[in-house]
Design an enzyme around this catalytic site. Structure first.
Site, PDB file in Angstrom:
ATOM      1  N   CYS A  77       8.927   1.665 -16.952  1.00 55.67           N
ATOM      2  CA  CYS A  77       8.836   0.646 -15.902  1.00 55.67           C
ATOM      3  C   CYS A  77       8.132   1.204 -14.669  1.00 55.67           C
ATOM      4  O   CYS A  77       7.968   2.418 -14.533  1.00 55.67           O
ATOM      5  CB  CYS A  77      10.216   0.093 -15.545  1.00 55.67           C
ATOM      6  SG  CYS A  77      11.068   0.977 -14.231  1.00 55.67           S
ATOM      7  N   CYS A  80      10.052   3.675 -10.629  1.00 49.88           N
ATOM      8  CA  CYS A  80      10.129   5.056 -10.158  1.00 49.88           C
ATOM      9  C   CYS A  80       8.940   5.865 -10.668  1.00 49.88           C
ATOM     10  O   CYS A  80       8.450   5.636 -11.769  1.00 49.88           O
ATOM     11  CB  CYS A  80      11.419   5.727 -10.623  1.00 49.88           C
ATOM     12  SG  CYS A  80      12.916   5.014  -9.924  1.00 49.88           S
ATOM     13  N   ASP A 378       3.421  -1.266  13.761  1.00 49.85           N
ATOM     14  CA  ASP A 378       3.992  -1.060  12.423  1.00 49.85           C
ATOM     15  C   ASP A 378       3.278  -2.016  11.465  1.00 49.85           C
ATOM     16  O   ASP A 378       3.850  -3.016  11.017  1.00 49.85           O
ATOM     17  CB  ASP A 378       5.502  -1.329  12.447  1.00 49.85           C
ATOM     18  CG  ASP A 378       6.182  -1.007  11.129  1.00 49.85           C
ATOM     19  OD1 ASP A 378       5.517  -0.448  10.229  1.00 49.85           O
ATOM     20  OD2 ASP A 378       7.380  -1.335  10.982  1.00 49.85           O
ATOM     21  N   CYS A 405       3.244   2.701   6.693  1.00 50.24           N
ATOM     22  CA  CYS A 405       3.771   2.709   5.319  1.00 50.24           C
ATOM     23  C   CYS A 405       2.687   3.121   4.324  1.00 50.24           C
ATOM     24  O   CYS A 405       2.929   3.160   3.123  1.00 50.24           O
ATOM     25  CB  CYS A 405       4.343   1.344   4.942  1.00 50.24           C
ATOM     26  SG  CYS A 405       3.128   0.007   4.969  1.00 50.24           S
TER      27      CYS A 405
END
Length: 447
Positions: A77, A80, A378, A405
């Site tokens: 998947c 992770c 941000d 990010c």
């Protein structure tokens, strides 16, 4: 090197796209699905965006730092990337990737403050979007995450370690319920079927559940609601929502929204403030990590008076945290209308001196007349880009904090800030997403 050529590659590092890399005959080659110190046999595929891309043919030697993943679905998947690395090594290689990127892009800085670990390596996500589908052709209905590199396949993730026990229980009862009814998943290939997604989000005391379907069936969801409410959960069910979306892509485009139980919002608490959030509000998906991230931002605000600009403010979380307990007024700018509405509600809820404006940051900042003492940005993964940076620099403030990010767009924006006379005082990584290649970065700029 010719396309299709096979050669041996020893992996020496990883980057922020989840790619591992090694060197061969003086050139750098990239491959997905590997970790440092593995030795691979790879096939050269193509050059993309200046990078030489390969595919694994065979693993010749296992990495000495590899560990047994805690999840049996790891590698299948897309949830992770680094479950086969212990957390110390995850932090080490993320930090190396950030430092290497800054060096390669010639970003000068005075201090690198290291990387702060996440408070928890597992069960940290407060929101997750799961997809219905099948694991193999004509297989039973499943619920989980998409297969790596395959938007049409689903890997069942009922024991996902990124989410808490409540989420896992809800997943299991949901898929069992619709299996009994023999309800089919929506297929992107032929656009037929009913079940699309299950979205879960939790707050301080409650959670909300959203079932996303097509309009191709008319199913009474009352019994589904009762099965959910009968579950023994750690948090209360604050709402169950049914969203109808007939989007031809995987994106959710609500055609109809029905609240079948409770409310379509929950509350979270941070730094003594209360935040109302709904299913689609932008709100960091790691609550405890968010406290660390925003706490570090607050530490770097030195002005006790004046107006702070909170750019790309989302639901206004950072701005309200900065306004709380200070003399600063905060002006937040955000392009998403629903986020601005929620930000205004939350400022009123917390009795704070904050103003939130809907619009494109690059345009709206040109009309701000207040004397700005500090700026916090941000932005989304795409970054600020040249026009936005240029207009921000016109305020000529002494200090700017950039929360990123996406380190790759961060460095492009920093180049422009440097052209306008700013210097990088400090850079710090904050790991909000353990077991993945993502890393948040806090940059303090001054002039």
């Amino acid at each position: 090197m010719k396309k299709g050529e096979i050669f041996e590659l020893e992996i020496i590092g990883i980057n922020f796209s989840g790619e591992a890399f090694g060197e061969f005959q003086g050139e750098k080659y990239f491959v997905k699905g590997s970790i440092p110190f593995e030795k691979l046999k790879v096939r050269f595929i193509k050059i993309k965006s200046g990078k030489r891309i390969c595919k694994i043919v065979e693993r010749i030697k296992e990495s000495p730092i590899s560990i047994m993943p805690v999840c049996e679905k790891f590698g299948q998947c897309g949830g992770c990337t680094y479950l086969n690395l212990n957390y110390e090594n995850q932090i080490k290689f993320k930090e190396e990737a950030l430092i290497n990127l800054l060096r390669d892009e010639n970003i000068n800085y005075e201090k690198f403050l290291g990387t702060i670990k996440a408070p928890s390596q597992f069960e940290y996500r407060n929101k997750m979007e799961f997809s219905f589908g099948d694991e193999f052709k004509d297989g039973p209905l499943e619920l989980g995450l998409h297969k790596k590199g395959n938007p049409f396949g689903v890997v069942p993730t009922y024991d996902c370690h990124l989410v808490n026990q409540d989420f896992r229980k809800i997943m299991r009862v949901t898929v069992d319920y619709f299996r009994r009814l023999n309800v089919q998943a929506y297929k992107l290939k032929n656009h037929k079927g009913y079940l699309r997604n299950l979205i879960l989000r939790d707050g301080k005391e409650e959670l909300i559940i959203c079932l996303v379907t097509s309009s191709q069936e008319n199913i009474d969801l009352n019994n589904f609601k009762n099965e959910i409410l009968n579950l023994d959960l750690n948090k209360k069910v604050g709402g169950i929502i049914h969203v109808v979306s007939d989007s031809l892509s995987d994106a959710i485009d609500p055609k109809k929204i029905d609240i079948i139980y409770g409310n379509d919002y929950i509350y979270e608490e941070l730094f003594g403030l209360k935040f109302k959030i709904n299913l689609f509000s932008f709100f960091q998906t790691n609550t405890e990590g968010m406290k660390v991230l925003y706490g570090k931002v607050k530490e770097n605000i030195k002005n006790d008076e004046g107006t702070i600009l909170d750019l790309y403010c989302g639901t206004g979380t950072i701005g309200q945290i900065l306004s709380h307990g200070s003399k600063n007024k905060v002006i937040g700018i955000e392009i998403v209308k629903d986020a601005v509405i929620m930000a205004r509600e939350n400022a009123k809820l917390n009795n704070l001196d904050c103003e939130f404006i809907e619009g494109d940051v690059a345009e709206v900042v040109k009309n701000i007349k207040d004397k700005i003492s500090f700026i916090v940005v941000d932005p989304p993964r795409a970054g600020i880009m040249e026009k936005g940076v240029r207009n921000i620099c016109k305020f000529n403030v002494e200090n700017i904090i950039y929360v990123s990010c996406n380190p790759k767009t961060l460095v492009e924006d920093l180049k422009i800030f440097l052209e306008y006379g700013y210097k990088v005082k400090s850079i710090q990584g904050v790991d909000m997403f353990p077991n993945t290649y993502h890393l948040e970065t806090i940059v303090v700029l001054y002039k």
